[in-house]
Scaffold this active site. Structure first.
Site, PDB file in Angstrom:
ATOM      1  N   ARG A 216       0.809  -1.235   0.000  1.00  0.00           N
ATOM      2  CA  ARG A 216       0.000   0.000   0.000  1.00  0.00           C
ATOM      3  C   ARG A 216       0.838   1.281   0.000  1.00  0.00           C
ATOM      4  O   ARG A 216       0.458   2.281   0.612  1.00  0.00           O
ATOM      5  CB  ARG A 216      -0.959   0.037   1.201  1.00  0.00           C
TER       6      ARG A 216
ATOM      7  N   SER B  22     -10.679  -0.186   3.563  1.00  0.00           N
ATOM      8  CA  SER B  22      -9.874  -0.409   4.776  1.00  0.00           C
ATOM      9  C   SER B  22      -9.468   0.944   5.342  1.00  0.00           C
ATOM     10  O   SER B  22      -8.860   1.743   4.640  1.00  0.00           O
ATOM     11  CB  SER B  22      -8.590  -1.159   4.454  1.00  0.00           C
TER      12      SER B  22
ATOM     13  N   GLU C   9      -4.847   3.979   6.625  1.00  0.00           N
ATOM     14  CA  GLU C   9      -4.516   3.833   5.206  1.00  0.00           C
ATOM     15  C   GLU C   9      -5.113   5.021   4.446  1.00  0.00           C
ATOM     16  O   GLU C   9      -4.605   5.442   3.424  1.00  0.00           O
ATOM     17  CB  GLU C   9      -5.113   2.539   4.654  1.00  0.00           C
TER      18      GLU C   9
HETATM   19  N1  EPU Z   1     -10.947 -10.513  10.541  1.00  0.00           N
HETATM   20  C1  EPU Z   1     -11.691 -10.589  11.701  1.00  0.00           C
HETATM   21  N2  EPU Z   1     -12.622  -9.628  11.941  1.00  0.00           N
HETATM   22  C2  EPU Z   1     -12.825  -8.603  11.106  1.00  0.00           C
HETATM   23  C3  EPU Z   1     -12.071  -8.519   9.909  1.00  0.00           C
HETATM   24  C4  EPU Z   1     -11.129  -9.492   9.657  1.00  0.00           C
HETATM   25  O1  EPU Z   1     -11.522 -11.500  12.504  1.00  0.00           O
HETATM   26  O2  EPU Z   1     -13.678  -7.777  11.402  1.00  0.00           O
HETATM   27  C5  EPU Z   1      -9.984 -11.581  10.230  1.00  0.00           C
HETATM   28  C6  EPU Z   1     -10.505 -12.473   9.101  1.00  0.00           C
HETATM   29  O3  EPU Z   1     -11.310 -13.517   9.585  1.00  0.00           O
HETATM   30  C7  EPU Z   1      -9.223 -12.994   8.492  1.00  0.00           C
HETATM   31  C8  EPU Z   1      -8.273 -11.846   8.659  1.00  0.00           C
HETATM   32  O4  EPU Z   1      -8.785 -11.021   9.699  1.00  0.00           O
HETATM   33  O5  EPU Z   1      -8.741 -14.087   9.233  1.00  0.00           O
HETATM   34  C9  EPU Z   1      -8.047 -11.068   7.388  1.00  0.00           C
HETATM   35  O6  EPU Z   1      -9.278 -10.524   6.911  1.00  0.00           O
HETATM   36  P1  EPU Z   1      -9.527 -10.238   5.345  1.00  0.00           P
HETATM   37  O7  EPU Z   1      -9.253 -11.453   4.536  1.00  0.00           O
HETATM   38  O8  EPU Z   1     -10.845  -9.587   5.191  1.00  0.00           O
HETATM   39  O9  EPU Z   1      -8.347  -9.265   4.940  1.00  0.00           O
HETATM   40  P2  EPU Z   1      -7.736  -7.957   5.599  1.00  0.00           P
HETATM   41  O10 EPU Z   1      -6.319  -8.230   5.922  1.00  0.00           O
HETATM   42  O11 EPU Z   1      -8.613  -7.496   6.711  1.00  0.00           O
HETATM   43  C10 EPU Z   1      -6.825  -6.956   3.362  1.00  0.00           C
HETATM   44  C11 EPU Z   1      -6.920  -5.662   2.602  1.00  0.00           C
HETATM   45  C12 EPU Z   1      -8.261  -5.555   1.891  1.00  0.00           C
HETATM   46  C13 EPU Z   1      -8.378  -6.713   0.926  1.00  0.00           C
HETATM   47  C14 EPU Z   1      -8.260  -8.023   1.706  1.00  0.00           C
HETATM   48  C15 EPU Z   1      -8.225  -9.225   0.797  1.00  0.00           C
HETATM   49  C16 EPU Z   1      -5.508  -4.112   3.822  1.00  0.00           C
HETATM   50  C17 EPU Z   1      -5.451  -2.886   4.648  1.00  0.00           C
HETATM   51  N3  EPU Z   1      -6.734  -4.538   3.497  1.00  0.00           N
HETATM   52  O12 EPU Z   1      -7.822  -6.912   4.386  1.00  0.00           O
HETATM   53  O13 EPU Z   1      -8.277  -4.340   1.148  1.00  0.00           O
HETATM   54  O14 EPU Z   1      -9.603  -6.681   0.217  1.00  0.00           O
HETATM   55  O15 EPU Z   1      -7.016  -8.045   2.464  1.00  0.00           O
HETATM   56  O16 EPU Z   1      -7.004  -9.298   0.152  1.00  0.00           O
HETATM   57  O17 EPU Z   1      -4.470  -4.660   3.455  1.00  0.00           O
HETATM   58  C18 EPU Z   1      -8.991  -2.050   1.020  1.00  0.00           C
HETATM   59  O18 EPU Z   1      -7.806  -1.750   0.896  1.00  0.00           O
HETATM   60  O19 EPU Z   1      -9.885  -1.174   1.022  1.00  0.00           O
HETATM   61  C19 EPU Z   1      -9.343  -3.454   1.213  1.00  0.00           C
HETATM   62  C20 EPU Z   1     -10.590  -3.813   1.458  1.00  0.00           C
END
Ligand code: EPU
Length: 334
Positions: free
Chosen positions: A163, A233, A329
């Site tokens: 990012r 995010s 972010e």
């Molecule tokens: N999780 C929770 N509770 C929550 C949210 C997440 O327990 O409320 C846990 C999920 O169960 C999972 C882990 O956290 O085990 C990761 O969650 P997720 O796969 O949704 O990915 P993320 O790391 O929260 C990142 C990106 C997203 C992108 C997803 C998929 C960043 C800041 N965000 O989210 O990007 O869609 O991975 O690759 O890196 C964005 O930038 O706007 C965005 C949505």
């Protein structure tokens, strides 16, 4: 060309009531040059804006917002396997991904349905489901805001990271992206290892089925910008020392992580926020999105102050609970 004193509430995805001193759409690099000259003559600051999907206007913007409508497209077939595609900065990102998928060009399908524009994708290094856009960026065409000359920067000059890019650091304000050139493939190269993507896609992936699966997952977790304001995010996932993570695992054995290297791991901020009991909590019109705690939404009448207060309170409590600093972010615009 310049519209004065304009309501931009619906020109950024948070949908928070905001005014801008001036706004201009441009369709060519020459128009952009004229606008920058005019802003200079009038002593107005200026800033590029795409769909405003990563911005929080903390107050009304006192300068000129420059909105690209450069929707050009050029392609060169390099070999049986590779094509270079140069897209104008004004393309809506997901329209561009849909076009590439339709043409049978591999490389961007995991980035389906991300809000924003082609120009912003190269600044932010958008990423999702195991892909970052920098993996496909060959070069970025920019206008130097001092010399008003166009320049082509190779992808590897842009210091891409998670990012981040030089455009967000030392080049902030120096360049405005006018086009991005992507190196895409004609032959299948699927990346399906993130979360349950492979399971949803099934045994016989196609470009279209991967795109559809990504859209399905995003729709199930993230708010529709047309229905509920947000900037996706709100925080980036923090990178912490593996030692620190191992210590936290003793207390929180379910805490997930993404591998970085021997010394470091990345922890999902959404998990940290969720397990610090922030799900659904509100501050005025701002709310922690219950389906994905990494997102702060505008329930209808949020003010920027509500969002800032909520984000600060969350960051403070995450630090108190886990000793981890999480950073926004979203770009705050003052
Ligand atoms: N999780 C929770 N509770 C929550 C949210 C997440 O327990 O409320 C846990 C999920 O169960 C999972 C882990 O956290 O085990 C990761 O969650 P997720 O796969 O949704 O990915 P993320 O790391 O929260 C990142 C990106 C997203 C992108 C997803 C998929 C960043 C800041 N965000 O989210 O990007 O869609 O991975 O690759 O890196 C964005 O930038 O706007 C965005 C949505």
């Amino acid at each position: 060309m310049i519209q004065e004193n304009i309501d931009i509430t619906h020109r950024h995805t948070f949908g928070i009531a905001t005014q801008a001193r001036a706004w201009a759409d441009y369709e060519s690099v020459d128009e952009l040059r004229q606008l920058i000259q005019e802003a200079r003559t009038r002593g107005l600051e200026f800033m590029p804006i795409g769909e405003g999907s990563n911005l929080l206007f903390v107050k009304n913007y006192e300068g000129l917002l420059l909105h690209s409508e450069i929707n050009s497209l050029n392609t060169i077939t390099l070999s049986d396997n590779e094509v270079l595609v140069r897209a104008g900065s004004g393309w809506k990102w997901d329209d561009f991904v849909a076009y590439c998928v339709e043409k049978g060009w591999y490389g961007l399908e995991n980035l389906s349905y991300i809000p924003g524009t082609v120009g912003a994708s190269a600044v932010q290094n958008i990423g999702a489901y195991g892909t970052e856009v920098c993996d496909a960026i060959e070069s970025v065409t920019v206008l130097d805001t001092d010399t008003l000359e166009e320049q082509i920067l190779k992808g590897n000059e842009c210091a891409y990271g998670y990012r981040t890019s030089r455009f967000k650091g030392v080049w902030r304000g120096k360049y405005i992206v006018t086009a991005v050139t992507f190196r895409l493939k004609h032959t299948p190269q699927y990346i399906l290892d993130y979360g349950n993507l492979r399971e949803i896609v099934g045994d016989t992936p196609t470009l279209q089925s991967v795109r559809e699966a990504v859209i399905k997952i995003r729709r199930s977790k993230l708010p529709e910008p047309s229905e509920l304001g947000s900037a996706g995010s709100f925080f980036v996932n923090p990178v912490i020392a593996r030692k620190h993570y191992n210590k936290l695992l003793e207390q929180y054995p379910d805490m997930p992580c993404y591998e970085i290297d021997e010394q470091q791991v990345k922890v999902p901020a959404g998990w940290l926020i969720d397990h610090a009991q922030w799900k659904g909590k509100t501050e005025g019109g701002a709310m922690v999105y219950p389906k994905q705690c990494l997102v702060i939404v505008n329930t209808g009448n949020a003010k920027a102050g509500h969002v800032v207060q909520l984000a600060n309170d969350i960051a403070f409590s995450v630090f108190e609970k886990y000793g981890i600093i999480i950073r926004p972010e979203v770009n705050y615009v003052y």
